[in-house]
Design an enzyme around this catalytic site. Structure first.
Site, PDB file in Angstrom:
ATOM      1  N   ASP A 168      57.332 -19.837  58.131  1.00 45.28           N
ATOM      2  CA  ASP A 168      56.584 -19.391  59.309  1.00 45.28           C
ATOM      3  C   ASP A 168      57.378 -18.298  60.031  1.00 45.28           C
ATOM      4  OD1 ASP A 168      55.185 -19.230  61.724  1.00 45.28           O
ATOM      5  OD2 ASP A 168      54.882 -21.404  61.847  1.00 45.28           O
ATOM      6  N   HIS A 204      56.305 -16.566  62.930  1.00 44.37           N
ATOM      7  CA  HIS A 204      55.920 -16.313  64.330  1.00 44.37           C
ATOM      8  C   HIS A 204      57.139 -16.434  65.243  1.00 44.37           C
ATOM      9  CE1 HIS A 204      52.033 -17.316  62.454  1.00 44.37           C
ATOM     10  NE2 HIS A 204      51.566 -16.391  63.295  1.00 44.37           N
TER      11      HIS A 204
HETATM   12  C1  B12 Z   1      51.242 -12.376  66.560  1.00 43.87           C
HETATM   13  C2  B12 Z   1      50.653 -13.310  65.527  1.00 43.87           C
HETATM   14  C3  B12 Z   1      51.046 -13.134  64.207  1.00 43.87           C
HETATM   15  C4  B12 Z   1      52.074 -12.121  63.797  1.00 43.87           C
HETATM   16  C5  B12 Z   1      53.467 -12.736  64.065  1.00 43.87           C
HETATM   17  C6  B12 Z   1      54.497 -11.682  64.370  1.00 43.87           C
HETATM   18  C7  B12 Z   1      55.820 -12.312  64.649  1.00 43.87           C
HETATM   19  N1  B12 Z   1      56.791 -12.042  63.810  1.00 43.87           N
HETATM   20  O1  B12 Z   1      55.987 -13.043  65.603  1.00 43.87           O
HETATM   21  C8  B12 Z   1      51.779 -11.971  62.282  1.00 43.87           C
HETATM   22  C9  B12 Z   1      50.809 -10.835  62.086  1.00 43.87           C
HETATM   23  C10 B12 Z   1      52.998 -11.757  61.362  1.00 43.87           C
HETATM   24  C11 B12 Z   1      51.061 -13.271  61.988  1.00 43.87           C
HETATM   25  C12 B12 Z   1      50.895 -13.763  60.737  1.00 43.87           C
HETATM   26  C13 B12 Z   1      50.175 -14.889  60.445  1.00 43.87           C
HETATM   27  N2  B12 Z   1      49.462 -15.618  61.294  1.00 43.87           N
HETATM   28 CO1  B12 Z   1      49.511 -15.390  63.152  1.00 43.87          CO
HETATM   29  N3  B12 Z   1      49.257 -15.127  64.936  1.00 43.87           N
HETATM   30  C14 B12 Z   1      49.729 -14.326  65.880  1.00 43.87           C
HETATM   31  C15 B12 Z   1      49.072 -14.569  67.255  1.00 43.87           C
HETATM   32  C16 B12 Z   1      48.031 -13.518  67.432  1.00 43.87           C
HETATM   33  C17 B12 Z   1      50.024 -14.582  68.422  1.00 43.87           C
HETATM   34  C18 B12 Z   1      51.274 -15.448  68.257  1.00 43.87           C
HETATM   35  C19 B12 Z   1      52.157 -15.253  69.440  1.00 43.87           C
HETATM   36  O2  B12 Z   1      53.141 -14.526  69.362  1.00 43.87           O
HETATM   37  N4  B12 Z   1      51.842 -15.874  70.580  1.00 43.87           N
HETATM   38  C20 B12 Z   1      52.553 -15.782  71.800  1.00 43.87           C
HETATM   39  C21 B12 Z   1      53.620 -16.903  71.878  1.00 43.87           C
HETATM   40  C22 B12 Z   1      54.347 -16.820  73.211  1.00 43.87           C
HETATM   41  O3  B12 Z   1      52.959 -18.152  71.802  1.00 43.87           O
HETATM   42  P1  B12 Z   1      53.158 -19.183  70.655  1.00 43.87           P
HETATM   43  O4  B12 Z   1      53.687 -18.540  69.451  1.00 43.87           O
HETATM   44  O5  B12 Z   1      51.954 -19.993  70.516  1.00 43.87           O
HETATM   45  O6  B12 Z   1      54.322 -20.154  71.218  1.00 43.87           O
HETATM   46  C23 B12 Z   1      54.155 -20.864  72.439  1.00 43.87           C
HETATM   47  C24 B12 Z   1      53.456 -22.205  72.286  1.00 43.87           C
HETATM   48  O7  B12 Z   1      52.835 -22.394  71.050  1.00 43.87           O
HETATM   49  C25 B12 Z   1      54.476 -23.207  72.544  1.00 43.87           C
HETATM   50  N5  B12 Z   1      55.198 -23.821  71.424  1.00 43.87           N
HETATM   51  C26 B12 Z   1      55.608 -23.318  70.282  1.00 43.87           C
HETATM   52  N6  B12 Z   1      56.348 -24.198  69.603  1.00 43.87           N
HETATM   53  C27 B12 Z   1      56.397 -25.296  70.340  1.00 43.87           C
HETATM   54  C28 B12 Z   1      57.033 -26.512  70.115  1.00 43.87           C
HETATM   55  C29 B12 Z   1      56.917 -27.509  71.078  1.00 43.87           C
HETATM   56  C30 B12 Z   1      57.579 -28.802  70.861  1.00 43.87           C
HETATM   57  C31 B12 Z   1      56.163 -27.275  72.273  1.00 43.87           C
HETATM   58  C32 B12 Z   1      56.016 -28.318  73.270  1.00 43.87           C
HETATM   59  C33 B12 Z   1      55.554 -26.047  72.461  1.00 43.87           C
HETATM   60  C34 B12 Z   1      55.675 -25.069  71.512  1.00 43.87           C
HETATM   61  O8  B12 Z   1      55.452 -22.572  73.338  1.00 43.87           O
HETATM   62  C35 B12 Z   1      55.518 -21.205  72.959  1.00 43.87           C
HETATM   63  C36 B12 Z   1      55.962 -20.421  74.133  1.00 43.87           C
HETATM   64  O9  B12 Z   1      55.103 -20.591  75.227  1.00 43.87           O
HETATM   65  C37 B12 Z   1      48.460 -16.000  67.056  1.00 43.87           C
HETATM   66  C38 B12 Z   1      47.226 -16.272  67.845  1.00 43.87           C
HETATM   67  C39 B12 Z   1      47.518 -16.651  69.259  1.00 43.87           C
HETATM   68  N7  B12 Z   1      46.919 -15.973  70.152  1.00 43.87           N
HETATM   69  O10 B12 Z   1      48.361 -17.554  69.492  1.00 43.87           O
HETATM   70  C40 B12 Z   1      48.199 -16.021  65.566  1.00 43.87           C
HETATM   71  C41 B12 Z   1      48.227 -17.358  64.776  1.00 43.87           C
HETATM   72  C42 B12 Z   1      49.390 -18.200  65.270  1.00 43.87           C
HETATM   73  N8  B12 Z   1      48.453 -16.918  63.406  1.00 43.87           N
HETATM   74  C43 B12 Z   1      47.753 -17.634  62.601  1.00 43.87           C
HETATM   75  C44 B12 Z   1      47.788 -17.427  61.192  1.00 43.87           C
HETATM   76  C45 B12 Z   1      46.843 -18.268  60.357  1.00 43.87           C
HETATM   77  C46 B12 Z   1      48.638 -16.482  60.617  1.00 43.87           C
HETATM   78  C47 B12 Z   1      48.772 -16.176  59.124  1.00 43.87           C
HETATM   79  C48 B12 Z   1      48.729 -17.363  58.199  1.00 43.87           C
HETATM   80  C49 B12 Z   1      47.635 -15.203  58.819  1.00 43.87           C
HETATM   81  C50 B12 Z   1      47.520 -14.788  57.386  1.00 43.87           C
HETATM   82  N9  B12 Z   1      46.638 -15.423  56.676  1.00 43.87           N
HETATM   83  O11 B12 Z   1      48.240 -13.894  56.965  1.00 43.87           O
HETATM   84  C51 B12 Z   1      50.081 -15.416  59.054  1.00 43.87           C
HETATM   85  C52 B12 Z   1      51.237 -16.346  58.753  1.00 43.87           C
HETATM   86  C53 B12 Z   1      52.521 -15.617  58.581  1.00 43.87           C
HETATM   87  C54 B12 Z   1      53.689 -16.527  58.468  1.00 43.87           C
HETATM   88  N10 B12 Z   1      54.288 -16.631  57.292  1.00 43.87           N
HETATM   89  O12 B12 Z   1      54.076 -17.170  59.396  1.00 43.87           O
HETATM   90  C55 B12 Z   1      46.906 -18.678  63.261  1.00 43.87           C
HETATM   91  C56 B12 Z   1      47.434 -20.105  63.071  1.00 43.87           C
HETATM   92  C57 B12 Z   1      46.295 -21.044  62.803  1.00 43.87           C
HETATM   93  C58 B12 Z   1      46.650 -22.467  62.875  1.00 43.87           C
HETATM   94  N11 B12 Z   1      47.880 -22.903  62.904  1.00 43.87           N
HETATM   95  O13 B12 Z   1      45.752 -23.230  62.929  1.00 43.87           O
HETATM   96  C59 B12 Z   1      46.856 -18.163  64.702  1.00 43.87           C
HETATM   97  C60 B12 Z   1      46.745 -19.283  65.772  1.00 43.87           C
HETATM   98  C61 B12 Z   1      45.648 -17.208  64.823  1.00 43.87           C
HETATM   99  C62 B12 Z   1      44.330 -17.954  64.625  1.00 43.87           C
HETATM  100  N12 B12 Z   1      43.715 -18.377  65.671  1.00 43.87           N
HETATM  101  O14 B12 Z   1      43.936 -18.118  63.503  1.00 43.87           O
HETATM  102  N13 B12 Z   1      50.587 -13.818  63.101  1.00 43.87           N
END
Ligand code: B12
Lengths: 135, 471
Positions: free
Chosen positions: A12, A14
């Site tokens: 992963d 992200h």
């Molecule tokens: C940017 C992004 C990408 C970028 C990542 C760039 C990078 N290097 O960071 C790229 C384009 C590479 C990417 C790729 C992929 N992505 Co993407 N990506 C996103 C996106 C749009 C934003 C992620 C982000 O940065 N969010 C902002 C941060 C601050 O939030 P966060 O990551 O969620 O983390 C917060 C919380 O989740 C939480 N949190 C995280 N961990 C934990 C742990 C605990 C214990 C707790 C309490 C909280 C917590 O706290 C964090 C901080 O507030 C999301 C959609 C979305 N809007 O969330 C999809 C998303 C995460 N991606 C998704 C997918 C499917 C993929 C791919 C598989 C797509 C593909 N088929 O190629 C690939 C996988 C690549 C890989 N090997 O990991 C899906 C996941 C679906 C799921 N899990 O059900 C999402 C949700 C989009 C969607 N709705 O489909 N992605």
């Protein structure tokens, strides 16, 4: 100061949320050991042993969390840190699943706390402090 | 005229290298069997006579300095907590300091393990474990174990800073020969070499030389300053980095095949060169040394055989070479010198295998990971693909007509694309066997040492390289 190992498990990449978690937990006064994205279970466990961590906080964003986390508690036990707190959050499974079910599966795997998608890290600080006996 | 004499007390030979500082060149070299088991000065005197013979007169030296790997070298035991982390950090520190790491232990020591430290006559124990503020339980336990069993050799504490005071008390309680330095892994995956290195060198100067019967020579020379492999590492680093205005060669790799071991040195950070590669694991030392105790031309010839596949052995048999017999022959007659074409050919086979396997263990490796986005790679260890120079030293490489072929086995191998070996380095040979001497000289006259290396270490003739590149 309590030590928490954080990182993103499995294949992963992200990275953004991971940085925010590091920033937030550090600000809250924890010693954060961030092993970053693409981390294996062994990476988490080895880091926790050397740094004497009280907790491992696993992120999984890409949907394969269940596969990646399986067997982690057993490996902790094997490595002599069987009692360490295990948290997991992010988007730990794919699609819309009943979270109660998901939570149960992760708890059965030995995770102490399991958070649904959209839970920001700030929201769990009280849980962390409580579990670490800081409240 | 100002002359320096550098002496290398090796396990078999005592080698002398005389340098004229003004000419910035070597004026003579000579060697004789090392006589440390009887009286180390004997072999030195005989070598000195040969040196005077070559010069045609007796000359005086303004400085005589030495390095040593005689009397078993610097035998070290590295102790840490997790194998991939503090254990590996401790091991790398020992190797970089020029040690022979005879024992490596992780986690809590057992009584059997401590007994081995005593049995194997370890010279220095490096005790690590825990990041600063991290685990202290295991290092404290291990210090107690060393105390209870009365390990009577210098023990360097290089673990978690937070329990240094408690460790000191344990050392005092059991009257251990305790030393302290900074943690070899203060933070996760961060390698900290320098402080531990300093302490190892200090102990080498103060205790080890004396204990090994080498000190005696200091009535005739200025000082025995370094363990030999550490001198070679210093030379490699100087040759790579350059000094002041005098440019170095840039990133390089150096291979030394001996009778018992094969040493590989590399200078350079070795970071990934592509964006789809993620670096993993413990930080690598900029100047890195690895030693393979199972790969060597004579004492370890059977280890080389063990690293060959059945298919390889069968192939050689078809060509009329019984590798199993040849390995045994070399192991049983360590003084054996190849004189005819066939023996030279067989020696080259052994040397190529030593190089290939030792380099495989030294360089970083890629691992493919399939993600939903496609393939990415993990890199653990150093990426040495772009290393510009590959230098060979040690008897077999210096003397073999097949030197370039031997060195070529260090390079990129189509069958193992995930090994980060040098791709197309310029190949050079240390014909005069001067690296350890130049490492010593570099402590006093780095510029002269650098210029001599640049003058004396020569590129293998183009012709030889071309024919081998095709083969
Ligand atoms: C940017 C992004 C990408 C970028 C990542 C760039 C990078 N290097 O960071 C790229 C384009 C590479 C990417 C790729 C992929 N992505 Co993407 N990506 C996103 C996106 C749009 C934003 C992620 C982000 O940065 N969010 C902002 C941060 C601050 O939030 P966060 O990551 O969620 O983390 C917060 C919380 O989740 C939480 N949190 C995280 N961990 C934990 C742990 C605990 C214990 C707790 C309490 C909280 C917590 O706290 C964090 C901080 O507030 C999301 C959609 C979305 N809007 O969330 C999809 C998303 C995460 N991606 C998704 C997918 C499917 C993929 C791919 C598989 C797509 C593909 N088929 O190629 C690939 C996988 C690549 C890989 N090997 O990991 C899906 C996941 C679906 C799921 N899990 O059900 C999402 C949700 C989009 C969607 N709705 O489909 N992605």
């Amino acid at each position: 100061m309590k030590t928490i190992v954080i990182g993103v498990i499995g294949a992963d990449v992200h990275a953004v949320g991971n940085r925010i978690i590091e920033y937030t937990l550090t600000r809250e006064g924890f010693n954060v050991v961030n092993i970053g994205v693409l981390s294996s279970q062994e990476d988490f466990i080895n880091a926790a042993i050397e740094t004497n961590a009280s907790m491992i906080l696993v992120s999984s964003l890409y949907g394969h969390g269940e596969l990646d986390c399986r067997g982690m508690r057993e490996k902790c036990i094997e490595a002599g840190i069987g009692n360490i707190l295990l948290y997991v959050g992010g988007n730990i499974v794919v699609g819309k699943q009943d979270f109660k079910e998901v939570e149960k599966r992760f708890k059965d795997m030995g995770f102490n706390r399991v958070y649904p998608p959209g839970t920001p890290i700030e929201a769990v600080i009280p849980d962390i402090k409580k579990d670490l006996g800081m409240l | 005229m100002k002359n320096y004499l550098m002496v290398d007390f090796g396990s078999t030979y005592t080698k002398l290298t005389a340098v004229d500082l003004e000419k910035e060149d070597i004026i003579a070299t000579a060697s004789h069997y090392t006589t440390v088991s009887t009286d180390i000065t004997e072999g030195y005197h005989k070598a000195l006579l040969k040196l005077y013979d070559q010069l045609g007169k007796k000359i005086t030296f303004d400085k005589i300095i030495a390095c040593s790997s005689a009397a078993g070298g610097l035998k070290m035991c590295a102790i840490g907590l997790v194998e991939e982390l503090t254990v590996e950090a401790a091991r790398r520190v020992c190797l970089g300091a020029g040690g022979k790491v005879d024992l490596v232990f992780s986690n809590k020591l057992t009584s059997l393990e401590v007994a081995q430290i005593i049995e194997k006559n370890i010279d220095i124990v490096l005790l690590a474990g825990g990041t600063d503020g991290g685990n202290s339980e295991v290092v404290l336990y291990n210090a107690e174990m060393l105390g209870i069993y009365g390990v009577d050799v210098p023990i360097i504490y290089a673990g978690n800073k937070a329990c240094q005071d408690e460790i000191r008390l344990i050392f005092e309680k059991y009257r251990l020969k305790g030393y302290f330095c900074d943690n070899v892994m203060p933070k996760l995956n961060v390698l900290n070499i320098d402080s531990a290195n300093e302490v190892i060198r200090k102990i080498f100067l103060e205790n080890i030389i004396e204990a090994k019967g080498i000190k005696k020579i200091e009535s005739e020379i200025d000082q025995v300053i370094l363990p030999t492999p550490n001198a070679v590492l210093k030379a490699a680093q100087l040759l790579s980095e350059g000094y002041l205005d005098e440019a170095g060669l840039g990133d390089l790799m150096l291979i030394d095949i001996g009778g018992a071991t094969t040493d590989v040195y590399s200078v350079g950070w070795g970071y990934p060169s592509k964006t789809d590669v993620v670096l993993k694991g413990l930080q690598e030392p900029f100047a890195k040394r690895t030693v393979e105790g199972d790969l060597g031309m004579r004492y370890s010839a059977e280890g080389v055989l063990q690293s060959m596949s059945n298919r390889e052995i069968y192939q050689y048999k078809k060509e009329g070479i019984d590798i199993e017999y040849e390995a045994q022959k070399r192991r049983e007659n360590v003084e054996f010198i190849a004189t005819n074409d066939r023996d030279i050919e067989v020696d080259a086979i052994f040397a190529k295998k030593c190089v290939s396997v030792a380099v495989s263990r030294h360089v970083g490796h890629l691992e493919m990971v399939y993600t939903p986005q496609g393939t990415i790679y993990f890199q653990t260890g150093k990426n040495l693909v772009d290393v510009g120079h590959l230098i060979g030293t040690g008897g077999i490489i210096i003397k073999s007509p097949k030197a370039s072929e031997i060195l070529l086995s260090a390079c990129y191998d189509r069958n193992n694309p995930l090994e980060l070996r040098p791709a197309s380095p310029v190949m050079m040979i240390d014909y005069d066997y001067i690296l350890s001497a130049m490492g010593l000289l570099s402590l006093y006259e780095p510029l002269v040492a650098l210029r001599i290396m640049k003058k004396r270490i020569k590129v293998i003739e183009e012709g030889a390289m071309k024919t081998n590149a095709i083969a």
